[in-house]
Scaffold this active site. Structure first.
Site, PDB file in Angstrom:
ATOM      1  N   ASP A  41       7.975  -5.475   7.344  1.00  7.39           N
ATOM      2  CA  ASP A  41       7.159  -5.734   6.166  1.00  7.39           C
ATOM      3  C   ASP A  41       6.263  -6.932   6.488  1.00  7.39           C
ATOM      4  OD1 ASP A  41       6.402  -6.008   3.305  1.00  7.39           O
ATOM      5  OD2 ASP A  41       7.724  -7.756   3.380  1.00  7.39           O
ATOM      6  N   ASP A  43       4.177  -9.275   3.748  1.00 10.89           N
ATOM      7  CA  ASP A  43       4.253 -10.381   2.789  1.00 10.89           C
ATOM      8  C   ASP A  43       5.700 -10.779   2.526  1.00 10.89           C
ATOM      9  OD1 ASP A  43       1.394 -10.551   2.179  1.00 10.89           O
ATOM     10  OD2 ASP A  43       1.673  -8.587   1.258  1.00 10.89           O
TER      11      ASP A  43
END
Length: 247
Positions: A41, A43
């Site tokens: 991922d 953020d």
């Protein structure tokens, strides 16, 4: 878009276990599993979390609706899924608000401590690196340019369906020609990243820097990450201890 890999690849390998800041499932075998790719991922995982998601949700939903949905979804609000049923005009305004908050995040973008070092380790072992985010492709491009750490493939929310649907991860596995049970999904969201990884049949690692998640969260969602760490710097030890890095 066609996804060539099916759930038939789901691993039957039992994951190792430990305690302290690195937590895992029950230890049942000393055999190391094969690992050929890691998907991150962005953020809050590869970058330091700077977006005020609660404020963004309030701006999009309004205070009353925000409180109602939060009570119904204690593990987190899926704002993108929620606004999909809105009218085109209302969706446009919502996306503009989201984009404004994301731009603020881009302006303050910082790479997560340990990210560059972990990527260097993966490269030394010839383990592939991919990225899946619910942010936009422009944010990925800025991340690549600013920190010169490149992930391929790197999918933004323009790729549909987005996380927590497993299709983005299955697409990356297909692109790499690697089955999901030889890939790990790493992220800071139980409902998005771990759900995506579990749905694809990959190993999963939850980054929980602040102790946000507990046993109740895992029980309520039915999502139990294979590994949990409080820092990206802990992942190298997990990989060296539990996996056979095979390009």
């Amino acid at each position: 878009m066609t996804f060539l890999l099916s759930r038939a690849f789901v691993s039957l390998t039992l994951r190792p276990s430990s305690s302290s800041s690195i937590s895992m499932a029950n230890l049942t075998t000393n055999a190391k599993s094969r690992l050929r790719g890691v998907v991150f991922d962005m953020d809050g995982t590869l970058t330091v979390p700077v977006i005020d998601f609660a404020a963004m949700y309030r701006s999009v939903l309004g205070e009353d609706e925000y409180k109602r949905i939060k009570e119904e979804s204690p593990t987190g609000i899926d704002i993108l899924h929620h606004i999909e049923s809105w009218s085109a005009d209302k969706q446009q305004k919502a996306y503009e608000t989201i984009a404004d908050y994301e731009k603020q995040g881009i302006d303050k973008l910082q790479i997560m401590p340990g990210a560059a070092e972990l990527c260097g380790f993966l490269d030394s072992k010839k383990i592939k690196r991919g990225l899946i985010t619910r942010n936009v492709k422009k944010a990925i491009d800025i991340f690549h340019q600013r920190f010169e750490v490149i992930f391929t493939p790197a999918l933004g929310r323009e790729f549909r369906p987005y996380k927590p649907n497993p299709d983005p991860l299955l697409h990356i596995c297909s692109t790499w020609d690697i089955p999901p049970n030889e890939v790990m999904m790493v992220g800071d969201s139980l409902k998005d990243d771990i759900a995506c990884g579990k749905g694809a049949g990959a190993f999963t690692c939850l980054l929980d820097e602040t102790g946000r998640y507990g046993a109740d969260d895992f029980s309520v969602t039915g999502l139990h990450p294979d590994f949990t760490v409080d820092s990206l710097s802990k992942i190298q030890n997990i990989l060296e201890t539990n996996f056979d890095p095979s390009p």
